[in-house]
Design a protein around this motif. Sequence first.
Motif, mmCIF file in Angstrom:
data_model
loop_
_atom_site.group_PDB
_atom_site.id
_atom_site.type_symbol
_atom_site.label_atom_id
_atom_site.label_comp_id
_atom_site.label_asym_id
_atom_site.label_seq_id
_atom_site.Cartn_x
_atom_site.Cartn_y
_atom_site.Cartn_z
ATOM 1 N N TYR A 210 0.851 -1.176 0.000
ATOM 2 C CA TYR A 210 0.000 0.000 0.000
ATOM 3 C C TYR A 210 0.900 1.243 0.000
ATOM 4 C CZ TYR A 210 -3.377 -3.503 1.588
ATOM 5 O OH TYR A 210 -4.164 -4.633 1.685
ATOM 6 N N GLU A 211 0.271 2.436 -0.014
ATOM 7 C CA GLU A 211 1.061 3.653 0.050
ATOM 8 C C GLU A 211 1.749 3.761 1.412
ATOM 9 O OE1 GLU A 211 -2.141 3.429 -0.634
ATOM 10 O OE2 GLU A 211 -2.677 4.585 -2.422
ATOM 11 N N THR A 212 3.004 4.131 1.426
ATOM 12 C CA THR A 212 3.728 4.312 2.686
ATOM 13 C C THR A 212 5.031 5.063 2.458
ATOM 14 O OG1 THR A 212 4.871 3.211 4.518
ATOM 15 C CG2 THR A 212 4.721 1.991 2.449
ATOM 16 N N ALA A 213 5.361 5.945 3.390
ATOM 17 C CA ALA A 213 6.628 6.660 3.327
ATOM 18 C C ALA A 213 7.807 5.714 3.514
ATOM 19 C CB ALA A 213 6.654 7.752 4.399
ATOM 20 N N SER A 214 7.552 4.567 4.115
ATOM 21 C CA SER A 214 8.621 3.595 4.334
ATOM 22 C C SER A 214 9.184 3.088 3.008
ATOM 23 C CB SER A 214 8.104 2.412 5.155
ATOM 24 O OG SER A 214 7.670 2.826 6.424
ATOM 25 N N PRO A 234 4.317 -3.181 -9.753
ATOM 26 C CA PRO A 234 3.185 -3.051 -10.679
ATOM 27 C C PRO A 234 2.627 -1.634 -10.607
ATOM 28 C CG PRO A 234 2.456 -4.107 -8.673
ATOM 29 C CD PRO A 234 3.952 -3.915 -8.528
ATOM 30 N N LYS A 235 1.971 -1.208 -11.660
ATOM 31 C CA LYS A 235 1.321 0.096 -11.621
ATOM 32 C C LYS A 235 0.140 -0.015 -10.671
ATOM 33 C CE LYS A 235 -0.561 3.779 -14.489
ATOM 34 N NZ LYS A 235 -0.806 4.276 -15.859
ATOM 35 N N GLY A 236 0.130 0.801 -9.645
ATOM 36 C CA GLY A 236 -0.912 0.698 -8.640
ATOM 37 C C GLY A 236 -0.583 1.546 -7.436
ATOM 38 N N ARG A 237 -1.137 1.154 -6.299
ATOM 39 C CA ARG A 237 -1.081 1.996 -5.107
ATOM 40 C C ARG A 237 0.334 2.264 -4.615
ATOM 41 N NH1 ARG A 237 -5.727 0.265 -0.860
ATOM 42 N NH2 ARG A 237 -4.746 2.034 0.203
ATOM 43 N N CYS A 238 1.211 1.260 -4.699
ATOM 44 C CA CYS A 238 2.549 1.466 -4.154
ATOM 45 C C CYS A 238 3.327 2.549 -4.904
ATOM 46 C CB CYS A 238 3.338 0.156 -4.108
ATOM 47 S SG CYS A 238 3.190 -0.891 -5.548
ATOM 48 N N TRP A 282 9.269 -16.372 -6.446
ATOM 49 C CA TRP A 282 10.355 -17.351 -6.346
ATOM 50 C C TRP A 282 11.671 -16.771 -6.857
ATOM 51 C CZ3 TRP A 282 7.601 -21.980 -9.271
ATOM 52 C CH2 TRP A 282 6.492 -22.397 -8.540
ATOM 53 N N SER A 283 11.587 -15.820 -7.780
ATOM 54 C CA SER A 283 12.761 -15.348 -8.506
ATOM 55 C C SER A 283 13.425 -14.137 -7.879
ATOM 56 C CB SER A 283 12.364 -15.000 -9.954
ATOM 57 O OG SER A 283 11.823 -16.130 -10.619
ATOM 58 N N CYS A 284 12.770 -13.509 -6.915
ATOM 59 C CA CYS A 284 13.324 -12.304 -6.301
ATOM 60 C C CYS A 284 14.101 -12.653 -5.032
ATOM 61 C CB CYS A 284 12.204 -11.314 -5.988
ATOM 62 S SG CYS A 284 11.418 -10.650 -7.474
ATOM 63 N N ASP A 285 14.986 -11.749 -4.655
ATOM 64 C CA ASP A 285 15.778 -11.952 -3.433
ATOM 65 C C ASP A 285 14.985 -11.557 -2.192
ATOM 66 O OD1 ASP A 285 18.449 -12.637 -4.693
ATOM 67 O OD2 ASP A 285 18.030 -10.690 -5.630
ATOM 68 N N PHE A 286 14.020 -10.664 -2.384
ATOM 69 C CA PHE A 286 13.215 -10.170 -1.265
ATOM 70 C C PHE A 286 11.876 -9.738 -1.838
ATOM 71 C CE2 PHE A 286 11.776 -7.406 2.123
ATOM 72 C CZ PHE A 286 12.366 -7.911 3.276
ATOM 73 N N ASN A 287 10.801 -9.961 -1.065
ATOM 74 C CA ASN A 287 9.464 -9.601 -1.534
ATOM 75 C C ASN A 287 8.745 -8.743 -0.494
ATOM 76 O OD1 ASN A 287 9.376 -11.257 -4.059
ATOM 77 N ND2 ASN A 287 9.591 -12.953 -2.611
ATOM 78 N N ILE A 288 8.138 -7.673 -0.958
ATOM 79 C CA ILE A 288 7.291 -6.842 -0.106
ATOM 80 C C ILE A 288 5.863 -7.054 -0.580
ATOM 81 C CG2 ILE A 288 6.760 -4.503 0.681
ATOM 82 C CD1 ILE A 288 9.655 -3.746 0.141
ATOM 83 N N VAL A 289 5.006 -7.542 0.297
ATOM 84 C CA VAL A 289 3.666 -7.962 -0.114
ATOM 85 C C VAL A 289 2.616 -7.390 0.827
ATOM 86 C CG1 VAL A 289 4.440 -10.096 -1.223
ATOM 87 C CG2 VAL A 289 3.926 -10.108 1.225
ATOM 88 N N ARG A 290 1.368 -7.492 0.371
ATOM 89 C CA ARG A 290 0.258 -6.977 1.172
ATOM 90 C C ARG A 290 -0.891 -7.988 1.108
ATOM 91 N NH1 ARG A 290 -1.739 -2.591 -3.369
ATOM 92 N NH2 ARG A 290 -3.732 -3.591 -3.877
ATOM 93 N N TRP A 307 5.691 -7.956 5.261
ATOM 94 C CA TRP A 307 4.239 -8.002 5.100
ATOM 95 C C TRP A 307 3.672 -6.633 5.437
ATOM 96 C CZ3 TRP A 307 0.340 -10.563 8.977
ATOM 97 C CH2 TRP A 307 -0.958 -10.462 8.450
ATOM 98 N N HIS A 308 3.139 -5.941 4.440
ATOM 99 C CA HIS A 308 2.477 -4.660 4.672
ATOM 100 C C HIS A 308 1.004 -4.945 4.905
ATOM 101 C CE1 HIS A 308 1.910 -0.186 3.359
ATOM 102 N NE2 HIS A 308 1.839 -0.366 4.662
ATOM 103 N N ILE A 309 0.615 -4.968 6.148
ATOM 104 C CA ILE A 309 -0.728 -5.371 6.523
ATOM 105 C C ILE A 309 -1.694 -4.182 6.411
ATOM 106 C CG2 ILE A 309 -0.318 -4.920 8.971
ATOM 107 C CD1 ILE A 309 -2.019 -7.406 9.598
ATOM 108 N N TYR A 310 -2.934 -4.483 6.062
ATOM 109 C CA TYR A 310 -3.944 -3.437 5.863
ATOM 110 C C TYR A 310 -4.255 -2.757 7.196
ATOM 111 C CZ TYR A 310 -8.216 -1.187 4.169
ATOM 112 O OH TYR A 310 -9.161 -0.277 3.810
ATOM 113 N N VAL A 311 -4.254 -1.431 7.189
ATOM 114 C CA VAL A 311 -4.473 -0.663 8.415
ATOM 115 C C VAL A 311 -5.903 -0.823 8.916
ATOM 116 C CG1 VAL A 311 -4.513 1.661 9.407
ATOM 117 C CG2 VAL A 311 -2.691 1.012 7.815
ATOM 118 N N GLN A 312 -6.045 -1.055 10.229
ATOM 119 C CA GLN A 312 -7.359 -1.177 10.860
ATOM 120 C C GLN A 312 -7.477 -0.203 12.021
ATOM 121 O OE1 GLN A 312 -6.927 -5.648 11.298
ATOM 122 N NE2 GLN A 312 -9.054 -5.574 10.606
ATOM 123 N N GLU A 313 -8.713 0.018 12.462
ATOM 124 C CA GLU A 313 -8.954 0.964 13.545
ATOM 125 C C GLU A 313 -8.228 0.542 14.823
ATOM 126 O OE1 GLU A 313 -13.042 1.749 14.291
ATOM 127 O OE2 GLU A 313 -13.494 2.313 12.209
#
Length: 397
Positions: A210-214, A234-238, A282-290, A307-313
Amino acid sequence: MASQNTEQNWDIFCTVVDNYGDIGVTWRLAKQLAVEHKINVTLWVDDLNSFQHILPQLDPKLVTQTHFGIKINQWSEPLKAGYYAGDVLIEAFACELPAQVKQQLITAKQHYAEDATQPKPPVWLNLEYLSAESWVEGCHGLPSMQTSGLKKYFYFPGFTDKTGGLICEKQLFGQRDVWQADINNRLNLFESLGLQGIKASDTVVSIFSYETASLLALCQLWQHSEQTVHALIPKGRCLNSLVELLPCSVDEISAGSQIKLNNLVIHILPMTDQEGYDKLLWSCDFNIVRGEDSFLRAQWAAKPFIWHIYVQEDDYHLIKLDAFMQLYCNNLPPELANSWKALNLAFNQEQAAETSEHWQQLNLADLPLQQHAKQWPIDAINDVDLVSRLVQFVKNS
């Protein structure tokens, strides 16, 4: 109600949320039921346009179509005339069964109560979201009596043998190992995706967050790394997080674009199907996922990840993140476990400086980290995958 199906006919209902997360899990579930358990699956989906992104051969204009032996129906109410409920009905992620389906369940229950020779009412399940929290064990499989007198079961995926398990195809780990054993598979995949200039010695990171300054902080760090870093996005939120690094607006960027920033090269990924996404992880050295689907597939890739987890209240998402990290880090050396947890926590709390600091402390070539990433999927699957447990649960019900 006369039964129109055998015990091997299942209906799955899914509303598409967050573009690909819910439908991603549901589609994998449907395929595994059909391929490995020979069950006739009908998948009802409300948003076929989003579904098409992970199933390119899908035609969003068709009300009914079949792919991989699975009937896919546009879910709009009322359902098409002549619909009969299957023997198992699954609400994916708390979506509601259509009213006419519930009425069929009530009728079937009444007929069965009056005459035990009539077909049993369908088994009604709610497939819940994946969580590593301890309370899941106590709630998994519990029935809930509805006001109509019907019984609905709550099925909780999870990481222990007291939960519903995790979606994992039987041949997946073997296919992954064969793929990763040959470096040419990785390089050929990148080339087929139009990703130019990636060498075997370069560091490659896939990013689906997701979007993040990190994320911006990491990319700024990678610009000045000693080794070339390729960020596959990918073209999208990130991408919205990286606007100050981009030469143009996000809308003007297209798949196949390449943006070189010193020692960082950003590649804009084309959309791919689920099998292609697995191979990318499988092909990457590191994965950032949501989300849930990519989160689990990153684990099955046997590579380090964030793991970029979806923000909750009330920051409840951080409780869920911590529950998973406690499990995942159980067998890691304490120093390494603390480093990995700190990186994930900083990334999720948008602590840009801390994210960069913890990334520099994490050595991707660290042997214990690599060994743990490879062993974790074996431990997490607990011998039996979710779909096999689900089929047995239905039989027991």
